[in-house]
Enzyme design. Structure first.
Site, mmCIF file in Angstrom:
data_model
loop_
_atom_site.group_PDB
_atom_site.id
_atom_site.type_symbol
_atom_site.label_atom_id
_atom_site.label_comp_id
_atom_site.label_asym_id
_atom_site.label_seq_id
_atom_site.Cartn_x
_atom_site.Cartn_y
_atom_site.Cartn_z
ATOM 1 N N THR A 74 -6.252 -3.003 0.651
ATOM 2 C CA THR A 74 -6.901 -1.899 1.344
ATOM 3 C C THR A 74 -5.968 -1.407 2.963
ATOM 4 O OG1 THR A 74 -9.195 -3.664 0.386
ATOM 5 C CG2 THR A 74 -8.947 -2.915 2.740
ATOM 6 N N THR A 75 -6.949 -0.445 3.326
ATOM 7 C CA THR A 75 -6.679 0.231 4.066
ATOM 8 C C THR A 75 -6.903 0.647 5.046
ATOM 9 O OG1 THR A 75 -7.179 2.343 3.037
ATOM 10 C CG2 THR A 75 -4.923 1.682 1.585
ATOM 11 N N ASN A 99 0.026 0.736 -1.640
ATOM 12 C CA ASN A 99 -0.057 1.306 -2.747
ATOM 13 C C ASN A 99 0.310 1.070 -4.062
ATOM 14 O OD1 ASN A 99 0.939 4.150 -4.937
ATOM 15 N ND2 ASN A 99 0.253 4.881 -3.716
ATOM 16 N N HIS A 130 -5.819 13.681 0.019
ATOM 17 C CA HIS A 130 -6.750 12.810 -1.481
ATOM 18 C C HIS A 130 -8.332 12.987 -0.927
ATOM 19 C CE1 HIS A 130 -3.266 9.410 -0.241
ATOM 20 N NE2 HIS A 130 -4.017 8.666 -1.220
ATOM 21 N N LYS A 134 -12.091 9.887 1.277
ATOM 22 C CA LYS A 134 -10.828 8.906 1.854
ATOM 23 C C LYS A 134 -11.492 8.814 3.378
ATOM 24 C CE LYS A 134 -6.317 7.573 1.715
ATOM 25 N NZ LYS A 134 -6.909 6.075 1.563
ATOM 26 N N GLY A 140 -2.307 4.912 3.456
ATOM 27 C CA GLY A 140 -1.958 3.920 4.192
ATOM 28 C C GLY A 140 -0.391 3.814 3.467
ATOM 29 N N THR A 141 -0.375 4.654 2.343
ATOM 30 C CA THR A 141 0.804 5.407 1.531
ATOM 31 C C THR A 141 1.804 6.443 2.396
ATOM 32 O OG1 THR A 141 -0.287 5.280 -1.041
ATOM 33 C CG2 THR A 141 1.126 6.301 -0.256
#
Length: 239
Positions: A74-75, A99, A130, A134, A140-141
């Site tokens: 989860t981000t 990721n 993305h 989103k 987060g990546t």
């Protein structure tokens, strides 16, 4: 494995399908509308969480009660939520990664090596793209990649640029986010030097690659002792 899924969205559906194709048993799918189902659930061989930060208190209570290994993707977590995840490592093996792509794992290693050679003489910019739905930005990546370049967080992170940002200063990491369509995820890291540009790029054609990596990580995590782990530690045995 007996797997408990947190998150019934697109990623959750892909995970369930892939898990069942691979011979695993999905005990239940938990989302914000059925959190009370956790009260009657015993320990799972692995918990795969791709839900939302709002589900973390219930998730943490379940992991603490059962000692089930937690593989979290989860981000959008803040510092306090990350602290909660780290503390769960006292009760169960816990892995957090923004990721789970194996390609991104390799990209992080390459960035760590490149930054040792190119910094501080090169400017660093990260772009990420993305799908339109989103919620968090930057991804987060993208933050994960910035951490690979600057693990001590000594370089200021500039998220997006506008007239108020002014000229680029030395020693910054710029991060830009694009949203649109159904893009699963694209990340490019640029190193801008004098008269040369070096870049590394990763593109995800579908979310299935994240599910494959998460299931592989969960299988490895289920055999590990309690603790808080990184993806490199679980997949590659790094210290």
């Amino acid at each position: 494995m007996n797997i408990l899924l947190f998150g019934g969205g697109r990623m959750g559906r892909i995970l369930r399908s892939l898990a069942e194709e691979s011979g695993h048993t999905v005990l239940d799918v938990i989302d914000v509308d059925n959190l009370d189902a956790l009260d009657d659930l015993e320990a799972a061989d692995a918990v795969l969480d791709f839900s939302s930060p709002a589900a973390l208190p219930s998730l943490a209570a379940y992991v603490e009660r059962t000692g089930s290994p937690l593989c979290c993707g989860t981000t959008g977590y803040g510092p306090e939520e990350m602290k909660t995840l780290r503390e769960l490592g006292r009760f169960a093996p816990v892995l957090y990664s923004a990721n789970y792509s194996l390609g991104i794992a390799v990209l992080r290693k390459l960035l760590a090596q490149a930054s040792q050679v190119l910094l501080p003489d090169f400017d660093v910019e990260i772009t990420e793209t993305h799908h339109r739905k989103k919620a968090d930005a930057p991804s987060g990546t993208a933050k994960l990649l910035a951490d690979a370049i600057d693990p001590e967080k000594r370089m200021p992170r500039i998220e997006g640029r506008g007239p108020e940002t002014g000229p680029r200063e030395e020693g910054q990491i710029g991060v830009s986010a694009l949203r649109g369509g159904t893009v699963a995820g694209e990340h490019t890291v640029y190193f801008f030097g004098e008269d040369e540009v070096f870049s590394l790029h990763h593109s995800a054609a579908s979310r299935r690659i994240f599910a494959v990596g998460a299931l592989r990580a969960a299988a490895a995590l289920s055999r590990m002792p309690a603790g808080f782990y990184t993806l490199d530690q679980v997949l590659f045995g790094e210290e």
